[in-house]
Design a protein around this motif. Structure first.
Motif, PDB file in Angstrom:
ATOM      1  N   LEU A 163       0.536  -1.125  -0.054  1.00  8.35           N
ATOM      2  CA  LEU A 163       0.103   0.016   0.034  1.00  8.35           C
ATOM      3  C   LEU A 163       0.841   0.900  -0.285  1.00  8.35           C
ATOM      4  CD1 LEU A 163      -2.802  -0.993   2.991  1.00  8.35           C
ATOM      5  CD2 LEU A 163      -2.866  -0.865   0.204  1.00  8.35           C
ATOM      6  N   PRO A 164       0.454   1.679  -0.823  1.00 10.51           N
ATOM      7  CA  PRO A 164       1.519   3.292  -0.855  1.00 10.51           C
ATOM      8  C   PRO A 164       1.270   3.967   0.545  1.00 10.51           C
ATOM      9  CG  PRO A 164      -1.103   3.542  -1.826  1.00 10.51           C
ATOM     10  CD  PRO A 164      -0.777   2.087  -1.213  1.00 10.51           C
ATOM     11  N   GLY A 165       2.676   4.609   1.512  1.00 10.62           N
ATOM     12  CA  GLY A 165       2.213   5.443   2.412  1.00 10.62           C
ATOM     13  C   GLY A 165       0.926   6.374   2.500  1.00 10.62           C
TER      14      GLY A 165
ATOM     15  N   LYS B   8       7.518   0.943  -4.118  1.00  7.19           N
ATOM     16  CA  LYS B   8       6.898   0.538  -5.320  1.00  7.19           C
ATOM     17  C   LYS B   8       7.105  -0.739  -5.635  1.00  7.19           C
ATOM     18  CE  LYS B   8       4.770   2.400  -6.690  1.00  7.19           C
ATOM     19  NZ  LYS B   8       2.909   2.605  -6.511  1.00  7.19           N
TER      20      LYS B   8
ATOM     21  N   MET C  92       2.607  15.523  -4.473  1.00  9.99           N
ATOM     22  CA  MET C  92       2.399  13.609  -4.134  1.00  9.99           C
ATOM     23  C   MET C  92       2.557  13.187  -3.446  1.00  9.99           C
ATOM     24  SD  MET C  92       1.470  12.220  -7.180  1.00  9.99           S
ATOM     25  CE  MET C  92       2.472  11.719  -7.900  1.00  9.99           C
ATOM     26  N   SER C  93       1.763  12.403  -2.972  1.00  7.53           N
ATOM     27  CA  SER C  93       1.316  11.819  -1.596  1.00  7.53           C
ATOM     28  C   SER C  93       1.916  10.291  -1.921  1.00  7.53           C
ATOM     29  CB  SER C  93      -0.410  11.772  -1.813  1.00  7.53           C
ATOM     30  OG  SER C  93      -0.769  11.436  -3.399  1.00  7.53           O
ATOM     31  N   ASN C  94       2.624   9.379  -3.141  1.00  8.59           N
ATOM     32  CA  ASN C  94       2.706   8.665  -3.262  1.00  8.59           C
ATOM     33  C   ASN C  94       3.845   8.306  -2.335  1.00  8.59           C
ATOM     34  OD1 ASN C  94       2.828   5.687  -3.653  1.00  8.59           O
ATOM     35  ND2 ASN C  94       1.946   5.524  -5.081  1.00  8.59           N
ATOM     36  N   LYS C  95       4.236   7.511  -1.491  1.00 11.55           N
ATOM     37  CA  LYS C  95       5.055   7.089  -0.154  1.00 11.55           C
ATOM     38  C   LYS C  95       5.476   5.813  -0.171  1.00 11.55           C
ATOM     39  CE  LYS C  95       5.499   9.754   2.865  1.00 11.55           C
ATOM     40  NZ  LYS C  95       5.276  11.464   4.121  1.00 11.55           N
ATOM     41  N   GLY C  96       4.693   4.811  -1.174  1.00  8.85           N
ATOM     42  CA  GLY C  96       4.606   3.921  -0.594  1.00  8.85           C
ATOM     43  C   GLY C  96       6.200   2.473  -1.306  1.00  8.85           C
TER      44      GLY C  96
END
Ligand code: ATP
Ligand code: MG
Lengths: 217, 112
Positions: free
Chosen positions: A211-213, B7, B1-5
């Motif tokens: 899941l993305p943070g 990858k 941008m908010s995606n820190k998962g």
């Protein structure tokens, strides 16, 4: 950057797929993530719930049960959001397989019943088949669903999963009124024991990188 | 941008690749296309029709399948007959809506 695509699948009907998608989508959207749900079940359980009942942070919803259109929908949505959750039919159809083939990871909800444990194993085999055909890893875990924490049945089911060597998450969703009520009220449990279970699952999935943070403010 | 998962290491597969993979696995596993999924009871797959004559169908299967049917019927709150009829509908049989209803239909005594 493309979204993570997380598919929730089980060949078993009623295992808790749609409930898990409702809970995850609502919780992550409430955090501020851009979440899309693709409903690949021809019965459109998630899509009709989201139209008729859902009350919460915005979630983009597409319903596509035809596998070609489903593939296109996932492709189109992935660049636009942080997370694409795909809900599938409990039937092991081709659309479900497409959703597995397009996934970064797969969750397999499994209730504590013998039929469910067997079907979870079957679902994992389908994921393995897809991974082989795709020549890439498609990681998958069984997620315990509708667990009655204290019963021998639940303990037995977990033991069976482990004995069968089926990879599973430690976190799971208990059999809780709050989850059943969500289907009527449209409100995803944010607190209480149900909310904590969802938060626990989110944390574990983040630890796996599935899941993305949370969004940066 | 908010995606820190974290990858995934690989690039997203294209729609075409995914379709090819799904096709290969489905053929191997003998899975039906999504469009053959039976419509759930309540969604009235066929218009109301005149009462059709009934036949009795008894089948004997291995215990393992019998157990699975019983488990599934219990968890879905339908009869085993409904499950069998759903599977037949998925194979393309024309199944009456009456046979896909979750509960046993009460006898309509005296009607018609
Ligand atoms: N954790 C839970 N606690 C309480 N009730 C639950 C829970 N999970 C699922 N249920 C209930 O069980 C039923 C089946 O759940 P759900 O629809 O999520 O399963 P599904 O796997 O999506 O089914 P299908 O294969 O038909 O799509 C629903 O009535 C739902 O409210
Ligand atoms: Mg569902």
């Amino acid at each position: 950057m493309a979204a993570t695509v997380l598919t929730v699948a089980s060949t078993k009907g009623g295992a808790g797929k749609t409930t898990m998608v409702m809970a995850l989508a609502g919780t992550l959207a409430a955090e501020g993530l851009r979440v899309a749900v693709v409903d690949a079940d021809p019965n459109r359980a998630y899509a009709s719930w989201s139209e008729a009942a859902y009350e919460g942070a915005a979630v983009t919803v597409r319903a596509e049960a035809d596998e070609t259109r489903l593939a296109t929908a996932i492709d189109e949505l992935a660049p636009l959001v942080d997370l694409v959750l795909v809900d599938t039919a409990g039937f092991g159809n081709r659309a479900a397989l497409l959703a597995i083939a397009a996934a970064d990871a797969v969750l397999v909800p499994c209730t504590p019943s013998r039929a469910d444990v067997e079907q979870a194993a079957k679902t994992l085999q389908l994921v393995e088949g897809a991974a082989r055909a795709a020549r890439r890893a498609i990681p998958a875990r069984v997620v315990p669903s509708r667990l009655k924490q204290v019963t021998a049945v639940s303990r037995h089911a977990l033991a069976e999963l482990d004995a069968a060597g089926l990879p599973r998450t430690q976190a799971g969703l208990g059999d809780r009124v709050a989850f059943a009520e969500m289907t009527f009220s449209g409100r995803v449990p944010g607190g209480g024991e149900a909310g904590q279970e969802v938060a626990g699952l989110v944390a574990e999935l983040r630890g796996l990188g599935w899941l993305p943070g949370p969004p940066s403010r | 941008m908010s995606n820190k998962g974290l990858k995934p290491a690989i690039v997203r597969p294209s729609a075409r690749d995914s379709l090819a993979v799904a096709q290969a696995v489905a053929d191997e596993a003998g899975l039906p296309p999504a469009t053959l999924r039976p419509v759930r009871p309540g969604a009235a797959p066929r218009p109301e029709e005149g009462e059709e004559a009934l036949v009795q169908l008894n089948i004997r299967v291995r215990r393992g399948l019998g157990d699975q049917l019983a488990d599934r019927a219990r968890s879905e709150g339908v009869t085993q007959k409904v499950l069998v009829c759903q599977a037949l509908a998925a194979m393309g049989f024309e199944v009456s809506a009456e046979d896909l209803r979750p509960a046993a239909t009460p006898r309509r005594r005296g009607s018609r």
